[in-house]
Design a protein around this motif. Structure first.
Motif, mmCIF file in Angstrom:
data_model
loop_
_atom_site.group_PDB
_atom_site.id
_atom_site.type_symbol
_atom_site.label_atom_id
_atom_site.label_comp_id
_atom_site.label_asym_id
_atom_site.label_seq_id
_atom_site.Cartn_x
_atom_site.Cartn_y
_atom_site.Cartn_z
ATOM 1 N N LEU A 33 57.887 6.886 27.861
ATOM 2 C CA LEU A 33 57.063 8.076 28.036
ATOM 3 C C LEU A 33 55.601 7.780 27.690
ATOM 4 C CD1 LEU A 33 59.358 10.835 26.478
ATOM 5 C CD2 LEU A 33 58.904 10.447 28.908
ATOM 6 N N PHE A 34 54.722 8.338 28.495
ATOM 7 C CA PHE A 34 53.295 8.225 28.254
ATOM 8 C C PHE A 34 52.871 9.462 27.471
ATOM 9 C CE2 PHE A 34 48.785 8.516 29.266
ATOM 10 C CZ PHE A 34 48.380 7.194 29.245
ATOM 11 N N ASN A 35 52.399 9.277 26.239
ATOM 12 C CA ASN A 35 52.084 10.397 25.350
ATOM 13 C C ASN A 35 50.632 10.851 25.508
ATOM 14 O OD1 ASN A 35 54.669 10.223 24.317
ATOM 15 N ND2 ASN A 35 54.071 8.954 22.578
ATOM 16 N N ILE A 36 50.458 12.112 25.883
ATOM 17 C CA ILE A 36 49.121 12.698 25.993
ATOM 18 C C ILE A 36 49.010 13.829 24.974
ATOM 19 C CG2 ILE A 36 47.465 13.876 27.488
ATOM 20 C CD1 ILE A 36 48.808 12.610 29.884
ATOM 21 N N ALA A 37 48.047 13.720 24.065
ATOM 22 C CA ALA A 37 47.895 14.713 22.994
ATOM 23 C C ALA A 37 46.567 15.437 23.117
ATOM 24 C CB ALA A 37 47.984 14.031 21.629
ATOM 25 N N VAL A 38 46.591 16.754 22.830
ATOM 26 C CA VAL A 38 45.341 17.512 22.739
ATOM 27 C C VAL A 38 44.911 17.530 21.272
ATOM 28 C CG1 VAL A 38 45.738 18.947 24.768
ATOM 29 C CG2 VAL A 38 46.573 19.709 22.544
ATOM 30 N N ILE A 69 51.090 25.294 14.007
ATOM 31 C CA ILE A 69 50.927 24.780 12.646
ATOM 32 C C ILE A 69 51.573 23.410 12.475
ATOM 33 C CG2 ILE A 69 50.708 27.057 11.611
ATOM 34 C CD1 ILE A 69 53.665 26.859 10.804
ATOM 35 N N LYS A 70 52.242 22.932 13.510
ATOM 36 C CA LYS A 70 52.755 21.570 13.526
ATOM 37 C C LYS A 70 52.789 21.103 14.969
ATOM 38 C CE LYS A 70 57.627 22.963 13.653
ATOM 39 N NZ LYS A 70 58.954 22.831 13.003
ATOM 40 N N ASN A 71 52.980 19.826 15.184
ATOM 41 C CA ASN A 71 52.955 19.305 16.540
ATOM 42 C C ASN A 71 54.110 19.869 17.365
ATOM 43 O OD1 ASN A 71 50.776 17.699 15.774
ATOM 44 N ND2 ASN A 71 52.096 16.018 15.148
ATOM 45 N N ASP A 72 53.782 20.257 18.588
ATOM 46 C CA ASP A 72 54.781 20.774 19.521
ATOM 47 C C ASP A 72 54.729 19.892 20.768
ATOM 48 O OD1 ASP A 72 56.714 22.319 20.669
ATOM 49 O OD2 ASP A 72 55.420 24.042 21.077
ATOM 50 N N VAL A 73 55.869 19.668 21.415
ATOM 51 C CA VAL A 73 55.884 18.751 22.551
ATOM 52 C C VAL A 73 56.562 19.373 23.764
ATOM 53 C CG1 VAL A 73 55.910 16.731 21.029
ATOM 54 C CG2 VAL A 73 58.072 17.634 21.920
ATOM 55 N N PHE A 74 56.201 18.843 24.928
ATOM 56 C CA PHE A 74 56.875 19.174 26.182
ATOM 57 C C PHE A 74 57.046 17.865 26.933
ATOM 58 C CE2 PHE A 74 56.790 20.039 30.744
ATOM 59 C CZ PHE A 74 57.783 21.004 30.859
ATOM 60 N N TRP A 83 53.820 15.628 26.547
ATOM 61 C CA TRP A 83 52.607 16.361 26.186
ATOM 62 C C TRP A 83 52.733 16.822 24.737
ATOM 63 C CZ3 TRP A 83 48.996 16.337 30.012
ATOM 64 C CH2 TRP A 83 49.447 16.141 31.327
ATOM 65 N N ILE A 84 51.696 16.597 23.939
ATOM 66 C CA ILE A 84 51.732 16.924 22.509
ATOM 67 C C ILE A 84 50.630 17.920 22.169
ATOM 68 C CG2 ILE A 84 51.709 16.008 20.153
ATOM 69 C CD1 ILE A 84 52.382 13.255 21.340
ATOM 70 N N ASP A 85 51.046 19.088 21.690
ATOM 71 C CA ASP A 85 50.096 20.113 21.245
ATOM 72 C C ASP A 85 49.947 19.978 19.730
ATOM 73 O OD1 ASP A 85 48.385 22.251 21.272
ATOM 74 O OD2 ASP A 85 49.958 23.777 21.406
ATOM 75 N N THR A 86 48.726 19.814 19.249
ATOM 76 C CA THR A 86 48.491 19.608 17.818
ATOM 77 C C THR A 86 47.811 20.836 17.214
ATOM 78 O OG1 THR A 86 46.294 18.614 18.117
ATOM 79 C CG2 THR A 86 48.207 17.138 18.184
ATOM 80 N N PRO A 87 47.981 21.061 15.905
ATOM 81 C CA PRO A 87 47.312 22.192 15.243
ATOM 82 C C PRO A 87 45.799 22.057 15.306
ATOM 83 C CG PRO A 87 49.043 21.262 13.855
ATOM 84 C CD PRO A 87 48.835 20.294 14.984
ATOM 85 N N GLY A 88 45.123 23.203 15.268
ATOM 86 C CA GLY A 88 43.664 23.190 15.272
ATOM 87 C C GLY A 88 43.110 22.614 13.980
#
Length: 273
Positions: A33-38, A69-74, A83-88
């Motif tokens: 998997l190719f990991n893309i994080a915001v 409030i913690k990393n979320d992935v799809f 896809w990695i959604d990170t906390p602000g």
């Protein structure tokens, strides 16, 4: 072949622990998997951006209050992307959210989307510091500055803000793109291709496609990390050897001075008697 003790390395060399952690992650990675994080400050549109990229408007939580409030992935198995959604950043007083975000982008991410809302104006000093820190851990080709909420500025406002941001990042040589997720989803719901084109989401998706289709990107990063860490360790070895030589020279000088002092003292004693 002996296994690398990454834990010991991180403890021994905390100044490069993030690079070591990234190498450890790549060494143990079992999928392709190719990991893309915001990544970016709170309430700048990170989750909305990811929703637009995966084509599901409400998958990642979006709200005016702090929700991530913690990393979320799809995981998109068909595209081979995680896809990695990170906390602000700077949203949590205790800094726990920041640690989750930093872990994701330094240890897991192949590509980082650094998100900044144009409605806020230019980058603040904290964001510039975050970008500079990223560039000590990743190459410029692994970072894209995504400027969101373009639709919330009038044309003349946009030109002024964008010019300032371009000036702020001209030295770091990272790519940037302005997008509007609002226009994109309106275009989808209205089947309006003009709105979709004006959102620039298609252009961003093409930029991402060019990255994750590059099959050697992760291999190159792995090889470069090994070279960087070995180079650092070699420099540390040279530094220790230099300090050891200096200490030995200092001890020899102290020994010689001590012998001379003893000799002078003995001569004085003999002269007195």
């Amino acid at each position: 072949m002996n296994k690398i003790n990454f834990t010991a390395l991180k403890q021994k060399f905390p100044e490069i622990d993030k690079k070591i952690a990234r190498l450890e992650y790549l060494s143990a990675k079992e999928n392709d998997l190719f990991n893309i994080a915001v990544y970016g400050k709170y309430n700048h549109g990170k989750s909305s951006l990811l929703n637009a990229l995966i084509g599901i408007e409400n998958h990642f939580k979006v709200a005016d209050c702090r929700t991530t409030i913690k990393n979320d992935v799809f995981i998109d198995e068909s595209a081979g992307i995680q896809w990695i959604d990170t906390p602000g950043l700077n949203a949590d007083i205790e800094g726990e959210d920041d640690s989750h975000a930093v872990d994701a982008i330094t240890r897991e991410a192949n590509l980082i989307l650094f998100v900044h809302s144009l409605r806020i104006g230019e980058l603040d000093q904290a964001e510039i510091d975050y970008l500079n820190e990223l560039l000590t851990l990743k190459s410029a080709s692994q970072i894209i500055l995504v400027l969101t909420q373009q639709d919330q500025l009038r044309a003349e406002q946009f030109e002024i803000v964008y010019a300032r941001i371009e000036q702020q990042v001209q030295d770091v040589k990272i790519r940037n793109i302005c997008i509007s997720t609002t226009r994109y989803f309106k275009g989808l719901s209205n089947n309006n291709s003009v709105q979709q084109d004006r959102s620039n989401m298609g252009q961003l998706q093409q930029m991402l496609h060019e990255n994750y289709e590059h099959s050697t990107l992760q291999r190159d990063e792995f090889d470069n990390l090994i070279k960087e860490i070995i180079h650092y360790l070699e420099n540390q070895k040279k530094y220790i050897e230099q300090k050891k030589a200096e200490k030995q020279q200092e001890l020899r000088k102290m020994h010689t001075n001590f012998q001379n002092d003893v000799k002078q003292m003995m001569n004085k004693i003999q002269q007195n008697f």
